[in-house]
Design an enzyme around this catalytic site. Structure first.
Site, PDB file in Angstrom:
ATOM      1  N   SER A   1      22.346 -13.107  10.420  1.00  0.00           N
ATOM      2  CA  SER A   1      21.227 -13.433  11.306  1.00  0.00           C
ATOM      3  C   SER A   1      21.090 -14.934  11.555  1.00  0.00           C
ATOM      4  CB  SER A   1      19.912 -12.897  10.719  1.00  0.00           C
ATOM      5  OG  SER A   1      19.627 -13.530   9.476  1.00  0.00           O
TER       6      SER A   1
ATOM      7  N   GLY B   1       0.775  -1.236   0.000  1.00  0.00           N
ATOM      8  CA  GLY B   1       0.000   0.000   0.000  1.00  0.00           C
ATOM      9  C   GLY B   1       0.799   1.273   0.000  1.00  0.00           C
TER      10      GLY B   1
ATOM     11  N   LYS C   1      10.082 -11.414   9.859  1.00  0.00           N
ATOM     12  CA  LYS C   1      10.465 -12.761  10.280  1.00  0.00           C
ATOM     13  C   LYS C   1       9.400 -13.393  11.177  1.00  0.00           C
ATOM     14  CE  LYS C   1      15.452 -11.882  10.051  1.00  0.00           C
ATOM     15  NZ  LYS C   1      16.718 -11.762  10.811  1.00  0.00           N
TER      16      LYS C   1
END
EC number: 3.4.21.-
Length: 855
Positions: free
Chosen positions: A745, A410, A788
């Site tokens: 990560s 959006g 995540k």
């Protein structure tokens, strides 16, 4: 008997003579009343006025004139037979009122009685009035009426008509000489190859009209000044009038003789190209003599009017006037003429002074954002703050907003909602793939086909100088190519301190962009140059949860597709369970574009059923009844087999396999399996597969080093000196090898996989983790927490282990329904991670006391 009290119509620099038809363009209530009188007249009645010339402006009148309205174009003259010397097209004349106080003081004492012969409408409240000169008359005294109180009311005068004696009062020799002179003039025009119809018409008039009437007619044809025509009108004595007409006719004949001599002298010396040019010049002169303005001159007059109406700044007016003078000296067939014409067109059409008024209401803006978008609470809050600053401060000296997030969440529609809230025009500039600096700043006029840049073109399309311009996909700009750097060209555009004098290469003029509200969108910040990013305030837009997608589908997507396919809400009914299944099993995205296409596929399937049912009914056949309700079992028939399954269901709890969390470059989150195994080999060798980058490879080396260094504390070895991989090699694999993987990560996931492999402890399939480690075992924070966590929730994860310093990201970004479904564990060290990961393993529980001594 003509009336002695008449309405006066002033003529600026023009004189109406008896026997001549003149066209005026009038406007205002007096013109409407005059027109109404004309259409109400009977066959025996006629509408008469007196057309009076205005004396030229005196030096002390100039200041008064400049304070009045702009001068109207001059009324046009012609002959009653249809020949019009200086006739203009109706759309090229500007309307005038009947009289003004300044014109009243300049009225001449003599005028011409005129009869209205034709009236036509030229626009709203504008009328073209044709008047035929009848007789000379003298103004005696103004008549005071109740309608003369307004500054634009018609002026009424008493008039005295000039009684002319034709025939005996004119010497016979003078009259014969004038008639001969008139016939010679007509013959000279025939030698100049004037139109045969005009020559025939003039010949008939010289043979039929009286000398005095012919004199008035000829004076209106030949080139004369205002004073000469005024003297002709004011001369009442017939002999003097014929003498004056003869003098002017003799002068015109001399000019025609010279023109013919020059024409015959140089005609034989011209080449073919020169001859064509000379003939074209003659044709232009003939058209001008006949009163038909050249098309190019009409266009230049129209262009000049548009330049005046554009209300340009003073520095632009100087350039426009200079360019307009230059183009008049060029030939229309030349390339420079086309370039200059196009440049002036751009100057005339740009919104230098046009703007829309901001009607900003913060409450309405909140309702607008809530109605157009579901969720995105932090984003809406920042937008309302931005709009509130604009309302309080009154200007746009604020950072440029940059919406960053995955496709379909959006970003563009948020820009449209802000434009609606501000009541501004909206224009979208797609910057994806723009590689040339000239696309932003424009091409210089020396290049063929040059034009302004995207910013100026956007303002031209918007039509105002304060629109909302959305710089879409600003991260897709091509940087530092041999065409220049378009990102560097945007630095001036997006700097509130500099864009008040933005210079486009094509215009080569400063244009004020400080009133424009710029909003940028991007999928990633990695490819945006630092100086450009410094000029923008970044607002992150995250992916939608399943609950948000369900609400968006019910309130926006499904109604939109029903309207697009011509169906009503009762024709297709989708339950929450069906929509959720489509979102979970047929789409895997952060936004809702694929979900909208999936809903469109279901709606099309129902359209097929409805069409078949209506055709059967038309043929008189009885078919199966139509059911608008879509069941979950129908999705396999309509959409095919499910494209995605919950990834956790693909595996059981196995030692050496751990679920991690990953963040895609486009803003999508996903779960990532890490598989570790050991095998006989040289000992200590680490093999990595799965299309891995350098950062994640280094994380694997750190993880193996940490596990080897703490194998004794983990009860993986009997002594501190024992090497757990003395005789084994280790292989770590990341499935989906075709997808590149990199990023800081996966450290805690790799450590957990190695500890699970060597200790044969199992990490539950519903547990996932994300975070980086150091050699000391510290758990470092990572990014993309919301994406995540949303991907973990989508995959059925029920427990997530995250760095302790990422707790604030969970509290701020993760929606409450997901927090209710997932257990979050925050770890400061790798020991916290391992304790949370193996908490349900019975073998791990036996070593828990020894393990906790290291916490």
């Amino acid at each position: 008997m003509h009336p002695t009290t008449l309405t006066v119509i002033p003529l600026e620099d023009k004189v109406l003579l008896p026997g001549v038809v003149m066209r005026l363009v009038l406007s205002g209530p007096e013109a409407i009343e005059l027109t109404r009188r004309f259409f109400k007249k009977t066959e025996q009645q006629a509408i008469y006025v007196v057309c009076v010339p205005l004396h030229p402006l005196r030096s002390n009148d100039i200041a008064d004139c400049t304070s009045q309205a702009p001068q109207v174009p001059l009324p046009q003259q012609g002959m009653a037979s249809g020949y019009d010397k200086e006739q203009q097209r109706p759309d090229q004349q500007q309307p005038q009122t009947l009289v003004t106080p300044l014109q009243h003081a300049r009225l001449a004492s003599f005028g011409c009685l005129a009869k209205l012969v034709r009236v036509q409408r030229s626009g709203v409240g504008i009328f073209g009035v044709y008047m035929e000169g009848i007789q000379r008359c003298e103004l005696v005294a103004p008549v005071t009426t109740t309608t003369t109180t307004s500054s634009t009311s018609p002026l009424v005068f008493q008039v005295r008509y000039n009684q002319e004696t034709i025939g005996s009062s004119i010497p016979t020799g003078l009259m014969d000489a004038y008639m001969k002179l008139s016939k010679e003039f007509v013959q000279q025009m025939r030698q100049l190859q004037m139109p045969d119809s005009l020559i025939l018409q003039l010949t008939k008039m010289t043979n039929t009209l009286a000398p005095l009437a012919l004199a008035d007619l000829m004076i209106s044809i030949i080139e004369t000044s205002f004073d000469e025509k005024w003297n002709m009108l004011a001369t009442t004595e017939p002999t003097k009038r014929i003498t004056l007409a003869s003098t002017l006719m003799q002068r015109q004949l001399q000019v025609l003789h010279i023109s013919q001599h020059v024409h015959s002298t140089i005609e034989g010396k011209l080449t073919k190209q020169q001859r064509e040019f000379y003939l074209r010049q003659q044709l232009d002169a003939i058209r001008q003599e006949l009163g038909h303005e050249q098309k190019e001159e009409d266009e230049m007059a129209e262009l000049n009017r548009r330049l005046v109406e554009a209300n340009m700044p003073s520095h632009v007016v100087v350039i426009a006037q200079r360019e307009l003078k230059r183009i008049k000296r060029l030939q229309p067939s030349s390339t420079e003429w086309a370039v200059s014409r196009n440049y002036l067109e751009w100057l005339a059409e740009l919104p230098w002074a046009k703007r829309t008024e901001d009607r900003l209401d913060v409450s309405d803006a909140k309702r607008q954002l809530e109605g157009d978008h579901f969720g995105l609470d932090q984003v809406k809050k920042r937008i309302i703050e931005h709009l509130s600053v604009i309302k309080i401060k009154g200007d746009l000296k604020a950072p440029i907003l940059c919406f960053v997030g995955p496709p379909g969440v959006g970003k563009t529609s948020l820009g449209k909602s802000i434009a609606k809230a501000l009541s501004r025009e909206f224009h979208r500039l797609s910057l994806g793939g723009v590689r040339d600096e000239a696309d932003v700043r424009g091409h210089r006029r020396t290049y063929v086909g040059s034009q302004p840049g995207l910013v100026i073109q956007g303002l031209h399309k918007a039509g105002v100088n304060n629109p909302l311009i959305l710089l879409d996909e600003i991260d897709k700009l091509v940087h530092s190519s041999h065409y220049g750097d378009p990102g560097a060209a945007l630095l001036e555009v997006l700097d509130p301190e500099q864009n008040n004098a933005f210079t486009d290469h094509y215009l080569n003029l400063a244009f004020d962009l400080s009133n424009v509200l710029f909003i940028a969108t991007a999928n990633s910040l990695d490819t945006i140059p630092g100086p450009l990013l410094d000029r923008m305030e970044v607002i992150q837009l995250h992916g939608y949860t399943f609950e948000e997608k369900l609400h968006i589908a019910k309130t926006h997507l499904l109604p939109k597709q029903l309207v697009a396919h011509g169906l009503d809400s009762k024709d297709v009914i989708l339950s929450d369970e069906v929509i959720l299944k489509m979102a979970e099993n047929y789409t895997r995205e952060s936004g809702v574009r694929t979900l909208e296409r999936t809903i469109a596929s279901v709606v099309r399937a129902k359209c097929v059923e409805l069409a078949a049912l209506r055709e059967s009914a038309a043929d008189g056949q009885v078919g199966p009844s139509y059911c608008p309700q879509i069941q979950t079992d129908d999705l396999a028939t309509i959409l095919g087999i499910a494209r995605f399954d919950k990834e956790v269901a693909e595996r059981d709890d196995v030692p050496g396999v751990v679920t991690g969390l990953a963040y895609g470059g486009s803003g999508n989150g996903s779960i990532l399996f890490v598989e570790a195994t050991k095998m006989p080999g040289k000992g200590g060798h680490l093999q990595l597969t799965g299309s891995l980058g350098d950062v994640i490879k280094e994380s694997a080396q750190i993880a193996l080093t940490w596990v080897k260094a703490h194998a004794f504390e983990l009860n993986l070895t009997a002594t501190r000196r024992t090497n757990i991989v003395e005789f084994d090699d280790v292989h770590i694999h990341f499935p989906s090898g075709s997808i590149p993987k990199d990023g800081p990560s996966a450290g805690v996931t790799l450590v957990s996989a190695l500890v699970s492999l060597f200790g044969e402890w199992q990490v539950p399939a519903t547990t996932a983790m994300s975070g980086e480690i150091s050699l000391r075992g510290q758990v470092l924070p990572v990014g993309g927490i919301k994406e995540k966590v949303i991907s973990a929730h989508r995959a059925g994860i029920r427990k997530v282990i995250l760095p302790w310093r990422n707790q604030k990201d969970v509290d701020a970004d993760v929606p409450l329904p997901i927090k209710m479904d997932i257990e979050f564990v925050y770890a400061k060290t790798i020991w916290d991670v391992l304790n949370a990961a193996f908490v349900k393993d019975e073998k791990w529980s036996a070593n828990r006391i020894a393990f906790e001594s290291h916490l």
